[in-house]
Design a protein around this motif. Sequence first.
Motif, mmCIF file in Angstrom:
data_model
loop_
_atom_site.group_PDB
_atom_site.id
_atom_site.type_symbol
_atom_site.label_atom_id
_atom_site.label_comp_id
_atom_site.label_asym_id
_atom_site.label_seq_id
_atom_site.Cartn_x
_atom_site.Cartn_y
_atom_site.Cartn_z
ATOM 1 N N LEU A 62 -3.842 9.498 -3.723
ATOM 2 C CA LEU A 62 -4.965 8.696 -3.242
ATOM 3 C C LEU A 62 -4.931 8.597 -1.727
ATOM 4 O O LEU A 62 -3.874 8.334 -1.146
ATOM 5 C CB LEU A 62 -4.904 7.273 -3.822
ATOM 6 C CG LEU A 62 -5.431 7.116 -5.235
ATOM 7 C CD1 LEU A 62 -4.447 7.651 -6.245
ATOM 8 C CD2 LEU A 62 -5.736 5.678 -5.504
ATOM 9 N N SER A 63 -6.072 8.758 -1.129
ATOM 10 C CA SER A 63 -6.178 8.563 0.311
ATOM 11 C C SER A 63 -6.180 7.064 0.582
ATOM 12 O O SER A 63 -6.517 6.264 -0.297
ATOM 13 C CB SER A 63 -7.476 9.185 0.834
ATOM 14 O OG SER A 63 -8.587 8.408 0.397
ATOM 15 N N PRO A 64 -5.824 6.667 1.807
ATOM 16 C CA PRO A 64 -5.917 5.244 2.152
ATOM 17 C C PRO A 64 -7.331 4.701 1.941
ATOM 18 O O PRO A 64 -7.505 3.546 1.578
ATOM 19 C CB PRO A 64 -5.513 5.199 3.628
ATOM 20 C CG PRO A 64 -4.648 6.406 3.806
ATOM 21 C CD PRO A 64 -5.226 7.456 2.884
ATOM 22 N N GLY A 65 -8.341 5.563 2.138
ATOM 23 C CA GLY A 65 -9.728 5.153 1.954
ATOM 24 C C GLY A 65 -10.094 4.890 0.501
ATOM 25 O O GLY A 65 -11.137 4.307 0.215
ATOM 26 N N THR A 66 -9.258 5.319 -0.410
ATOM 27 C CA THR A 66 -9.437 5.024 -1.833
ATOM 28 C C THR A 66 -8.509 3.889 -2.265
ATOM 29 O O THR A 66 -8.928 2.960 -2.961
ATOM 30 C CB THR A 66 -9.152 6.275 -2.696
ATOM 31 O OG1 THR A 66 -10.079 7.309 -2.325
ATOM 32 C CG2 THR A 66 -9.273 5.980 -4.174
ATOM 33 N N LEU A 67 -7.247 3.960 -1.852
ATOM 34 C CA LEU A 67 -6.249 2.996 -2.302
ATOM 35 C C LEU A 67 -6.522 1.575 -1.808
ATOM 36 O O LEU A 67 -6.515 0.631 -2.600
ATOM 37 C CB LEU A 67 -4.851 3.419 -1.866
ATOM 38 C CG LEU A 67 -3.734 2.449 -2.257
ATOM 39 C CD1 LEU A 67 -3.658 2.283 -3.771
ATOM 40 C CD2 LEU A 67 -2.409 2.895 -1.680
ATOM 41 N N TYR A 68 -6.767 1.411 -0.516
ATOM 42 C CA TYR A 68 -6.908 0.048 0.009
ATOM 43 C C TYR A 68 -8.154 -0.665 -0.497
ATOM 44 O O TYR A 68 -8.074 -1.840 -0.868
ATOM 45 C CB TYR A 68 -6.771 0.040 1.535
ATOM 46 C CG TYR A 68 -5.342 0.335 1.936
ATOM 47 C CD1 TYR A 68 -4.355 -0.631 1.798
ATOM 48 C CD2 TYR A 68 -4.962 1.592 2.361
ATOM 49 C CE1 TYR A 68 -3.030 -0.361 2.114
ATOM 50 C CE2 TYR A 68 -3.640 1.871 2.692
ATOM 51 C CZ TYR A 68 -2.684 0.897 2.564
ATOM 52 O OH TYR A 68 -1.375 1.172 2.866
ATOM 53 N N PRO A 69 -9.298 0.010 -0.611
ATOM 54 C CA PRO A 69 -10.433 -0.667 -1.268
ATOM 55 C C PRO A 69 -10.139 -1.021 -2.733
ATOM 56 O O PRO A 69 -10.569 -2.068 -3.215
ATOM 57 C CB PRO A 69 -11.569 0.357 -1.164
ATOM 58 C CG PRO A 69 -11.231 1.154 0.049
ATOM 59 C CD PRO A 69 -9.715 1.262 0.024
ATOM 60 N N GLY A 119 0.772 -1.238 0.000
ATOM 61 C CA GLY A 119 0.000 0.000 0.000
ATOM 62 C C GLY A 119 0.801 1.284 0.000
ATOM 63 O O GLY A 119 0.681 2.098 -0.917
ATOM 64 N N ALA A 120 1.619 1.504 1.032
ATOM 65 C CA ALA A 120 2.361 2.760 1.131
ATOM 66 C C ALA A 120 3.359 2.909 -0.018
ATOM 67 O O ALA A 120 3.564 4.021 -0.526
ATOM 68 C CB ALA A 120 3.078 2.845 2.479
ATOM 69 N N GLY A 121 3.945 1.810 -0.437
ATOM 70 C CA GLY A 121 4.906 1.865 -1.543
ATOM 71 C C GLY A 121 4.254 2.254 -2.858
ATOM 72 O O GLY A 121 4.772 3.098 -3.590
ATOM 73 N N ILE A 122 3.109 1.658 -3.157
ATOM 74 C CA ILE A 122 2.441 1.989 -4.416
ATOM 75 C C ILE A 122 1.822 3.381 -4.334
ATOM 76 O O ILE A 122 1.764 4.095 -5.330
ATOM 77 C CB ILE A 122 1.407 0.905 -4.848
ATOM 78 C CG1 ILE A 122 0.983 1.105 -6.323
ATOM 79 C CG2 ILE A 122 0.194 0.895 -3.946
ATOM 80 C CD1 ILE A 122 2.058 0.929 -7.341
ATOM 81 N N ALA A 123 1.415 3.800 -3.140
ATOM 82 C CA ALA A 123 0.881 5.164 -2.978
ATOM 83 C C ALA A 123 1.954 6.186 -3.337
ATOM 84 O O ALA A 123 1.679 7.172 -4.035
ATOM 85 C CB ALA A 123 0.381 5.371 -1.551
ATOM 86 N N ALA A 124 3.185 5.953 -2.877
ATOM 87 C CA ALA A 124 4.288 6.866 -3.190
ATOM 88 C C ALA A 124 4.589 6.852 -4.689
ATOM 89 O O ALA A 124 4.834 7.900 -5.293
ATOM 90 C CB ALA A 124 5.523 6.482 -2.386
ATOM 91 N N GLU A 125 4.580 5.673 -5.285
ATOM 92 C CA GLU A 125 4.824 5.558 -6.727
ATOM 93 C C GLU A 125 3.747 6.318 -7.510
ATOM 94 O O GLU A 125 4.052 7.068 -8.445
ATOM 95 C CB GLU A 125 4.825 4.086 -7.149
ATOM 96 C CG GLU A 125 4.940 3.854 -8.634
ATOM 97 C CD GLU A 125 6.255 4.304 -9.249
ATOM 98 O OE1 GLU A 125 6.225 4.729 -10.428
ATOM 99 O OE2 GLU A 125 7.298 4.239 -8.575
ATOM 100 N N LEU A 126 2.499 6.131 -7.135
ATOM 101 C CA LEU A 126 1.399 6.803 -7.824
ATOM 102 C C LEU A 126 1.477 8.323 -7.650
ATOM 103 O O LEU A 126 1.186 9.068 -8.576
ATOM 104 C CB LEU A 126 0.056 6.276 -7.316
ATOM 105 C CG LEU A 126 -0.269 4.838 -7.708
ATOM 106 C CD1 LEU A 126 -1.466 4.333 -6.925
ATOM 107 C CD2 LEU A 126 -0.495 4.719 -9.203
ATOM 108 N N GLU A 127 1.888 8.748 -6.457
ATOM 109 C CA GLU A 127 2.024 10.194 -6.223
ATOM 110 C C GLU A 127 3.071 10.789 -7.168
ATOM 111 O O GLU A 127 2.915 11.912 -7.638
ATOM 112 C CB GLU A 127 2.375 10.479 -4.765
ATOM 113 C CG GLU A 127 2.239 11.942 -4.438
ATOM 114 C CD GLU A 127 2.162 12.237 -2.958
ATOM 115 O OE1 GLU A 127 2.512 13.366 -2.591
ATOM 116 O OE2 GLU A 127 1.751 11.356 -2.183
ATOM 117 N N GLY A 128 4.107 10.013 -7.468
ATOM 118 C CA GLY A 128 5.113 10.467 -8.429
ATOM 119 C C GLY A 128 4.537 10.677 -9.825
ATOM 120 O O GLY A 128 5.114 11.395 -10.634
#
Length: 118
Positions: free
Chosen positions: A57-64, A43-52
């Motif tokens: 994405l909020s955790p409430g969007t990413l994890y679902p 989760g946190a790793g792909i969130a950082a990649e996507l932010e790049g």
Amino acid sequence: MPKSDSVAGHSTVEEHSKLFRDLLLGFVKIHVLHHASVDAIYGAGIAAELEGHGYRLSPGTLYPLLHNLEAARLVAREERIVEGKIRKYYHITPLGRQALDESRKKLADLVDEVLAAR
């Protein structure tokens, strides 16, 4: 309703924003499948990649989204202990790889068509 309140045939800006958000989530899913095809993601790793790539994405969007990809059998989850905590990693499945391959074809066609229209 006055014409100025209508955006691209949608009755409200909120409706338009939801449609645009849904479109962007489709792009995010392709990104997730791509990265899960290269190496396992979390989760946190792909969130950082996507932010790049400009996706915040909020955790409430990413994890679902990850759970939905897992429920659709496009990714599989594996739990690993990292620094004493359980971290959920996701890797692409054969069905996910097939979906990614089809998405790449459609994406290439779309890009060619949209950019040719310039």
